[in-house]
Design a protein around this motif. Structure first.
Motif, short mmCIF file in Angstrom:
data_model
loop_
_atom_site.label_atom_id
_atom_site.label_comp_id
_atom_site.label_asym_id
_atom_site.label_seq_id
_atom_site.Cartn_x
_atom_site.Cartn_y
_atom_site.Cartn_z
N GLU A 34 0.82 -1.20 0.00
CA GLU A 34 0.00 0.00 0.00
C GLU A 34 0.86 1.26 0.00
OE1 GLU A 34 -2.98 2.80 0.12
OE2 GLU A 34 -3.04 0.69 -0.47
N LEU A 35 1.98 1.19 0.69
CA LEU A 35 2.89 2.34 0.70
C LEU A 35 3.45 2.60 -0.69
CD1 LEU A 35 4.41 4.50 2.24
CD2 LEU A 35 6.13 2.78 2.84
N ALA A 94 8.61 9.54 -0.32
CA ALA A 94 8.45 8.54 0.72
C ALA A 94 8.57 9.16 2.10
CB ALA A 94 9.51 7.45 0.56
N THR A 95 9.51 10.09 2.26
CA THR A 95 9.69 10.76 3.55
C THR A 95 8.41 11.51 3.93
OG1 THR A 95 12.07 11.01 3.18
CG2 THR A 95 11.04 12.48 4.79
N GLY A 99 6.11 10.13 6.91
CA GLY A 99 5.95 11.09 7.99
C GLY A 99 4.48 11.32 8.31
N GLU A 100 3.65 11.42 7.28
CA GLU A 100 2.21 11.60 7.48
C GLU A 100 1.60 10.37 8.14
OE1 GLU A 100 1.43 14.55 3.63
OE2 GLU A 100 0.92 12.41 3.53
N ALA A 101 2.06 9.19 7.73
CA ALA A 101 1.56 7.95 8.33
C ALA A 101 1.93 7.89 9.81
CB ALA A 101 2.13 6.74 7.59
N GLY A 102 3.14 8.36 10.14
CA GLY A 102 3.55 8.40 11.53
C GLY A 102 2.67 9.32 12.35
N GLU A 103 2.29 10.44 11.78
CA GLU A 103 1.41 11.38 12.46
C GLU A 103 0.02 10.77 12.69
OE1 GLU A 103 1.86 14.33 13.78
OE2 GLU A 103 3.99 14.46 13.26
N GLU A 104 -0.48 10.07 11.71
CA GLU A 104 -1.80 9.46 11.82
C GLU A 104 -1.77 8.28 12.79
OE1 GLU A 104 -2.88 8.40 7.87
OE2 GLU A 104 -2.91 10.47 7.15
N ARG A 112 11.37 0.66 3.34
CA ARG A 112 11.35 1.96 2.68
C ARG A 112 11.99 3.07 3.50
NH1 ARG A 112 7.34 -1.99 1.62
NH2 ARG A 112 6.72 -1.85 -0.55
N GLY A 113 12.91 2.70 4.39
CA GLY A 113 13.59 3.71 5.19
C GLY A 113 12.79 4.23 6.36
N ALA A 114 11.64 3.61 6.65
CA ALA A 114 10.76 4.10 7.72
C ALA A 114 11.44 4.23 9.08
CB ALA A 114 9.53 3.20 7.83
#
Length: 210
Positions: A34-35, A94-95, A99-104, A112-114
């Motif tokens: 999905e990412l 990707a960053t 980053g948005e996914a981390g906020e959510e 992917r470097g997460a």
């Protein structure tokens, strides 16, 4: 309390299976393939650009781009657009998305470097999964030939290490980054149980300190 889990993994160590089980356990979103889809949409990629820029791309960047886009089944993932050869642009996208996914929150992110992108978030639990070479080859051989499995095991992780070094200036794996590093040859279910237990213990310890 942890709201995000990042899973970094050696190829063939079962990272995608473990990530899926963790996402199902918590009822969280799994950001693996999905990412990749989100990045493709954000980049507005098309097959026509593939043909127009293919021959003018640095081979090294092209390979790094493919490493980044690969998901749980790297060898089977179609390239949506060869404009991803611009790996610098790809990492920027990707960053942003990670980053948005981390906020959510409430998500499990694979590769992917997460771990590097979200390294400063206190609500993110970072895991690295590895396994002996023979175990990974044997596991992969169930869905591909042994020769192909051996080739992928011997090359993909080297490419991942090159990618992380280039874009995050860190060795792969960066041991100080992870809460846990697990040898999955003892069992994927056991790895999941170990992660859940460690997260719970860490959270209880944090509450006790407060």
């Amino acid at each position: 309390m942890f709201n995000v889990i990042t899973i970094e993994r050696e190829y063939g160590a079962g990272g995608s299976v473990i990530a899926d089980q963790l996402a199902r356990h918590f009822g969280w979103e799994l950001l693996d393939q999905e990412l990749t889809s989100r990045i493709a949409v954000e980049a507005n990629v098309s097959h026509s650009v593939v043909k127009s820029c293919d021959e003018c791309v640095d081979r090294g960047l092209r390979r790094l781009a493919k490493v980044f886009w690969r998901g749980s089944y790297e060898r089977m993932l179609p390239m949506q657009d060869e404009r991803v050869f611009n790996a610098d642009c790809m990492v920027d996208l990707a960053t942003k998305i990670i980053g948005e996914a981390g906020e959510e929150g409430r998500c499990v992110i694979v590769g992917r470097g997460a771990p590097y992108i979200l390294r400063n978030r206190k609500d993110t639990f970072h895991v690295f999964l590895y396994a002996p070479r023979d175990f990974k080859i044997q596991r992969l051989s169930h869905r591909m030939g042994e020769k192909e499995a051996t080739e992928l095991v011997d090359t993909i992780d080297r490419e991942r290490a090159e990618f992380i070094k280039r874009y995050f200036n860190k060795d792969w794996p960066c041991r100080s980054l992870y809460h846990m590093m697990i040898n999955t040859s003892f069992g994927l279910d056991l790895a999941v149980e170990s992660i859940l237990s460690a997260m719970k213990t860490h959270e209880m310890a944090t509450v006790a300190v407060r």
